[in-house]
Design a protein around this motif. Sequence first.
Motif, mmCIF file in Angstrom:
data_model
loop_
_atom_site.group_PDB
_atom_site.id
_atom_site.type_symbol
_atom_site.label_atom_id
_atom_site.label_comp_id
_atom_site.label_asym_id
_atom_site.label_seq_id
_atom_site.Cartn_x
_atom_site.Cartn_y
_atom_site.Cartn_z
ATOM 1 N N THR A 40 0.659 -1.277 -0.054
ATOM 2 C CA THR A 40 -0.059 0.106 -0.069
ATOM 3 C C THR A 40 0.916 1.293 0.078
ATOM 4 O O THR A 40 2.067 1.134 0.335
ATOM 5 C CB THR A 40 -0.862 0.038 1.284
ATOM 6 O OG1 THR A 40 0.131 0.133 2.352
ATOM 7 C CG2 THR A 40 -1.925 -1.140 1.401
ATOM 8 N N GLY A 94 -0.641 -6.321 4.534
ATOM 9 C CA GLY A 94 -1.849 -6.959 5.097
ATOM 10 C C GLY A 94 -2.851 -7.601 3.995
ATOM 11 O O GLY A 94 -2.266 -7.898 2.818
ATOM 12 N N SER A 96 -5.018 -6.192 2.171
ATOM 13 C CA SER A 96 -5.347 -5.774 0.932
ATOM 14 C C SER A 96 -4.172 -5.875 -0.168
ATOM 15 O O SER A 96 -4.405 -5.918 -1.288
ATOM 16 C CB SER A 96 -5.189 -4.206 1.187
ATOM 17 O OG SER A 96 -6.238 -3.887 2.231
HETATM 18 P P1 NAD Z 1 -4.992 -3.919 5.163
HETATM 19 O O1 NAD Z 1 -4.260 -4.625 4.625
HETATM 20 O O2 NAD Z 1 -5.884 -2.957 4.530
HETATM 21 O O3 NAD Z 1 -4.117 -3.001 6.029
HETATM 22 C C1 NAD Z 1 -4.556 -1.743 6.718
HETATM 23 C C2 NAD Z 1 -3.599 -0.677 6.734
HETATM 24 O O4 NAD Z 1 -2.534 -0.945 7.735
HETATM 25 C C3 NAD Z 1 -2.989 -0.545 5.282
HETATM 26 O O5 NAD Z 1 -2.696 0.927 5.250
HETATM 27 C C4 NAD Z 1 -1.528 -1.153 5.603
HETATM 28 O O6 NAD Z 1 -0.575 -0.819 4.871
HETATM 29 C C5 NAD Z 1 -1.297 -1.023 7.044
HETATM 30 N N1 NAD Z 1 -0.478 -1.924 7.571
HETATM 31 C C6 NAD Z 1 -0.341 -3.351 7.395
HETATM 32 N N2 NAD Z 1 0.508 -3.783 8.214
HETATM 33 C C7 NAD Z 1 1.060 -2.877 8.869
HETATM 34 C C8 NAD Z 1 2.180 -2.893 9.733
HETATM 35 N N3 NAD Z 1 2.796 -4.070 10.335
HETATM 36 N N4 NAD Z 1 2.632 -1.714 10.527
HETATM 37 C C9 NAD Z 1 1.946 -0.558 10.013
HETATM 38 N N5 NAD Z 1 1.066 -0.417 9.082
HETATM 39 C C10 NAD Z 1 0.467 -1.790 8.473
HETATM 40 O O7 NAD Z 1 -5.812 -4.533 6.552
HETATM 41 P P2 NAD Z 1 -6.148 -6.132 6.536
HETATM 42 O O8 NAD Z 1 -7.017 -6.198 7.773
HETATM 43 O O9 NAD Z 1 -4.754 -7.028 6.776
HETATM 44 O O10 NAD Z 1 -6.683 -6.811 5.353
HETATM 45 C C11 NAD Z 1 -7.972 -6.284 4.925
HETATM 46 C C12 NAD Z 1 -8.522 -6.854 3.560
HETATM 47 O O11 NAD Z 1 -8.090 -8.452 3.302
HETATM 48 C C13 NAD Z 1 -9.992 -6.658 3.188
HETATM 49 O O12 NAD Z 1 -10.071 -6.354 1.955
HETATM 50 C C14 NAD Z 1 -10.306 -8.364 3.237
HETATM 51 O O13 NAD Z 1 -11.502 -8.512 2.573
HETATM 52 C C15 NAD Z 1 -9.103 -9.199 2.866
HETATM 53 N N6 NAD Z 1 -9.009 -10.453 3.482
HETATM 54 C C16 NAD Z 1 -9.011 -11.449 2.608
HETATM 55 C C17 NAD Z 1 -8.962 -12.854 3.081
HETATM 56 C C18 NAD Z 1 -8.983 -13.818 1.809
HETATM 57 O O14 NAD Z 1 -8.760 -14.945 2.146
HETATM 58 N N7 NAD Z 1 -9.552 -13.567 0.849
HETATM 59 C C19 NAD Z 1 -8.876 -12.859 4.232
HETATM 60 C C20 NAD Z 1 -8.672 -11.942 5.250
HETATM 61 C C21 NAD Z 1 -8.814 -10.664 4.779
#
Ligand code: NAD
Length: 351
Positions: A40, A94, A96
């Motif tokens: 991201t 993460g 996304s």
């Molecule tokens: P995300 O990936 O959207 O992360 C949220 C924010 O936190 C982003 O700006 C990211 O860059 C930041 N971030 C991530 N790790 C960080 C770190 N260690 N330190 C600082 N910042 C950090 O959030 P998420 O909850 O991990 O993912 C959500 C998305 O994943 C949703 O779209 C969801 O539908 C999808 N998802 C899909 C599956 C699947 O099996 N397909 C499973 C779980 C989630």
Amino acid sequence: MTRFTYTGNPARILFGAGRSAEVGSAVETLGCRRALVLATQHQKADAEALSERLGALSVGVYAGAVMHTPVEVTETALKIVAETGADCVVSLGGGSTTGLGKAIAYRIDLPQVVIPTTYAGSEVTPILGQTEGGRKTTVRHARILPEVVIYDPDLTLGLPVPMSVTSGLNAMAHAVEGLYAQDRNPISTLMALDGLRAFATSLPVLVRSPQDTEARAEALYGAWLCGTVLGTVGMALHHKICHTLGGSFDAPHAETHAVMLPHTAAFNAEAAQAELAAAAELFGGSIGGGLWDFAKSIGAPLSLKEFGLVEADLDRAADIATENPYWNPRPIDRASIRTLLQKAWEGVRPD
Ligand code: NAD
């Protein structure tokens, strides 16, 4: 359970502090030489550092990943893949970022190395959720499953405490639903229970000491187990409601899971008491109330209204979440789901 079918997804997991240093050999083991690093915008600097570490094995960074994997972003990334001649992706971030790598792999079958920095668990599932024209759809395909996952707890030390808490509860929801899944098996149950135990132990420590490396490793281990459960067995009411609230009301992903989990667990416990008994023990004997107390003790959000959802949204959410039939241990009807949503919206403790 005396009859079961066990189908495991292929996985190569490199786990341990400092192991992201092995990203180059992970790329080479896949027979690749031109990795595009995905992230991201928020994690762009980390992605650039990773790209430098890859040296000649990297063709650069695309830091355009955003929540819910919009198809337009995937199309831009595909152009960059074509321009750079990338032969694999390295996704650092993460769910996304992992989602963007999966969307690319689904279309052109590029191998993926994923380095997760949250507890979402997407890296070990063959599932892709993507959005087009405001609609979120889900596909499942073997091409979507990442080939290599590097779990390096050092990269999670900076995950802010509120996100650590909600992301952990997001992972725990995969495990809770896995325990009563129709297609559960003894291995998925073992993984689910140990995943829940790992988070029950590590999250309270992380809230007090976010830099505790042992607790960070324990939480990431839990994320792997819970994610593997999500990728292996079917989910039910909880994931359906969260998908509805995220897809149709733009509710934030991990936070919505965190708020809903005690309520959906309490609802389903009426029909799956035996399946949830061992998990309930971890949280003081009652799965719904126990999970709510746990969530409260670690500072998790407790109500849907905290995200700006208005009470009137709950009627439409109940309609959408019950319009297509799907399996759930307890039969679902609109009235009981509307009541459940009301409790989650208000933030009252379930019994
Ligand atoms: P995300 O990936 O959207 O992360 C949220 C924010 O936190 C982003 O700006 C990211 O860059 C930041 N971030 C991530 N790790 C960080 C770190 N260690 N330190 C600082 N910042 C950090 O959030 P998420 O909850 O991990 O993912 C959500 C998305 O994943 C949703 O779209 C969801 O539908 C999808 N998802 C899909 C599956 C699947 O099996 N397909 C499973 C779980 C989630």
